[in-house]
Write a protein that holds these residues in place. Sequence first.
Motif, mmCIF file in Angstrom:
data_model
loop_
_atom_site.group_PDB
_atom_site.id
_atom_site.type_symbol
_atom_site.label_atom_id
_atom_site.label_comp_id
_atom_site.label_asym_id
_atom_site.label_seq_id
_atom_site.Cartn_x
_atom_site.Cartn_y
_atom_site.Cartn_z
ATOM 1 N N THR A 73 0.819 -1.207 0.000
ATOM 2 C CA THR A 73 0.000 0.000 0.000
ATOM 3 C C THR A 73 0.854 1.259 0.000
ATOM 4 O OG1 THR A 73 -1.782 -1.106 1.166
ATOM 5 C CG2 THR A 73 -1.785 1.289 1.217
ATOM 6 N N SER A 74 1.799 1.338 0.929
ATOM 7 C CA SER A 74 2.630 2.539 1.025
ATOM 8 C C SER A 74 3.498 2.709 -0.204
ATOM 9 C CB SER A 74 3.507 2.472 2.281
ATOM 10 O OG SER A 74 4.325 1.317 2.251
ATOM 11 N N ALA A 75 3.923 1.573 -0.784
ATOM 12 C CA ALA A 75 4.759 1.650 -1.980
ATOM 13 C C ALA A 75 3.980 2.184 -3.171
ATOM 14 C CB ALA A 75 5.325 0.277 -2.308
ATOM 15 N N ASP A 140 -6.908 6.627 -2.544
ATOM 16 C CA ASP A 140 -5.644 7.213 -2.098
ATOM 17 C C ASP A 140 -4.743 6.165 -1.452
ATOM 18 O OD1 ASP A 140 -6.352 9.712 -2.993
ATOM 19 O OD2 ASP A 140 -7.222 10.337 -1.079
ATOM 20 N N ASN A 141 -5.334 5.039 -1.072
ATOM 21 C CA ASN A 141 -4.566 3.953 -0.448
ATOM 22 C C ASN A 141 -4.868 2.630 -1.145
ATOM 23 O OD1 ASN A 141 -3.295 5.321 1.990
ATOM 24 N ND2 ASN A 141 -5.445 5.858 2.269
ATOM 25 N N PRO A 142 -4.374 2.456 -2.358
ATOM 26 C CA PRO A 142 -4.647 1.228 -3.107
ATOM 27 C C PRO A 142 -4.004 0.023 -2.430
ATOM 28 C CG PRO A 142 -2.919 2.485 -4.164
ATOM 29 C CD PRO A 142 -3.463 3.358 -3.074
ATOM 30 N N THR A 143 -4.670 -1.104 -2.466
ATOM 31 C CA THR A 143 -4.118 -2.318 -1.874
ATOM 32 C C THR A 143 -4.190 -3.469 -2.863
ATOM 33 O OG1 THR A 143 -6.273 -2.850 -0.913
ATOM 34 C CG2 THR A 143 -4.726 -1.660 0.484
ATOM 35 N N ALA A 144 -3.175 -4.324 -2.810
ATOM 36 C CA ALA A 144 -3.145 -5.494 -3.685
ATOM 37 C C ALA A 144 -4.105 -6.548 -3.157
ATOM 38 C CB ALA A 144 -1.730 -6.046 -3.758
ATOM 39 N N TYR A 168 -6.077 -2.190 -12.736
ATOM 40 C CA TYR A 168 -4.712 -1.921 -12.300
ATOM 41 C C TYR A 168 -4.105 -3.206 -11.768
ATOM 42 C CZ TYR A 168 -5.777 3.050 -12.629
ATOM 43 O OH TYR A 168 -6.130 4.296 -13.085
ATOM 44 N N VAL A 169 -2.830 -3.416 -12.085
ATOM 45 C CA VAL A 169 -2.105 -4.576 -11.555
ATOM 46 C C VAL A 169 -0.772 -4.099 -11.001
ATOM 47 C CG1 VAL A 169 -3.189 -6.226 -13.123
ATOM 48 C CG2 VAL A 169 -1.056 -5.107 -13.801
ATOM 49 N N VAL A 170 -0.322 -4.768 -9.956
ATOM 50 C CA VAL A 170 0.981 -4.481 -9.375
ATOM 51 C C VAL A 170 1.854 -5.716 -9.512
ATOM 52 C CG1 VAL A 170 0.163 -5.140 -7.064
ATOM 53 C CG2 VAL A 170 2.225 -3.725 -7.299
ATOM 54 N N ILE A 171 3.110 -5.515 -9.827
ATOM 55 C CA ILE A 171 4.048 -6.612 -10.082
ATOM 56 C C ILE A 171 5.260 -6.442 -9.178
ATOM 57 C CG2 ILE A 171 5.481 -7.748 -11.837
ATOM 58 C CD1 ILE A 171 3.530 -6.533 -13.939
ATOM 59 N N TRP A 172 5.705 -7.529 -8.560
ATOM 60 C CA TRP A 172 6.846 -7.472 -7.677
ATOM 61 C C TRP A 172 7.555 -8.829 -7.643
ATOM 62 C CZ3 TRP A 172 1.965 -8.550 -6.215
ATOM 63 C CH2 TRP A 172 1.760 -9.607 -5.314
ATOM 64 N N ILE A 173 8.744 -8.851 -6.981
ATOM 65 C CA ILE A 173 9.476 -10.096 -6.778
ATOM 66 C C ILE A 173 9.308 -10.503 -5.316
ATOM 67 C CG2 ILE A 173 11.747 -11.202 -6.739
ATOM 68 C CD1 ILE A 173 12.620 -9.279 -8.930
ATOM 69 N N GLU A 174 8.940 -11.749 -5.107
ATOM 70 C CA GLU A 174 8.740 -12.234 -3.748
ATOM 71 C C GLU A 174 10.046 -12.779 -3.174
ATOM 72 O OE1 GLU A 174 4.958 -14.195 -2.187
ATOM 73 O OE2 GLU A 174 6.297 -15.908 -2.557
ATOM 74 N N GLU A 175 10.327 -12.364 -1.950
ATOM 75 C CA GLU A 175 11.535 -12.831 -1.272
ATOM 76 C C GLU A 175 11.343 -14.266 -0.789
ATOM 77 O OE1 GLU A 175 13.423 -11.614 2.881
ATOM 78 O OE2 GLU A 175 13.659 -10.022 1.382
#
Length: 206
Positions: A73-75, A140-144, A168-175
């Motif tokens: 969210t913050s990102a 204002d605070n989108p969440t995945a 909208y889509v969010v893409i990231w690398i999972e640790e």
Amino acid sequence: MENNGKGIFYGVIGVATLIVAIIGATFAYFTASATNNETIQGNAATVGLNLTVEKVSDGDKGLVPQKPGAPLTSAMKGVDATANSGDDSCIDANGNTVCQVYKITVENTGSAEAKLKGTLSLDGAGLTNLKWSTVQTWTDNPTADGAKLDTTLVDNVTISGSGSEEYYVVIWIEEINEAQDDSGTFTGTVSFNAADGSGVTSTFIS
């Protein structure tokens, strides 16, 4: 002789009546045919699709892995719903790019409503832990919504003629809590397909 005269008279009347009936029926047939032809020649309802994908987050460096379940969210906050915001969205305090957000717009350019299924697939040879998620209605605070386990973006959505929908889509690398070498770029493929086989596809590169 009188009977013969009456017979001829009635015969003429009968023939005349028959001719009028035939003419009337023929006229009615051609009138009906003309009406049917007009119906057949009417404009058919059509479906036409247009698809655009645009990056709406900041950061142009390689993605830094994020812990499973880490809130994005913050990102994502600061991402403008229409364009790159310039507010360092998807960038952490150290200047690392932690995610990428894309806006997907599908437009029905035809006159008939379209029922569509949307999919998103990612391909990155060096990114084995690449994840993506849909994003809830933009605020204002989108969440995945949580990492997707399949390629379905949206299923059985109906778009009216000349209408459109945005996603909208969010893409990231999972640790993975151990040494990992996820690196490189990825390619995304977005497709929307209708039951009749028509469809549209767009690709983007990170």
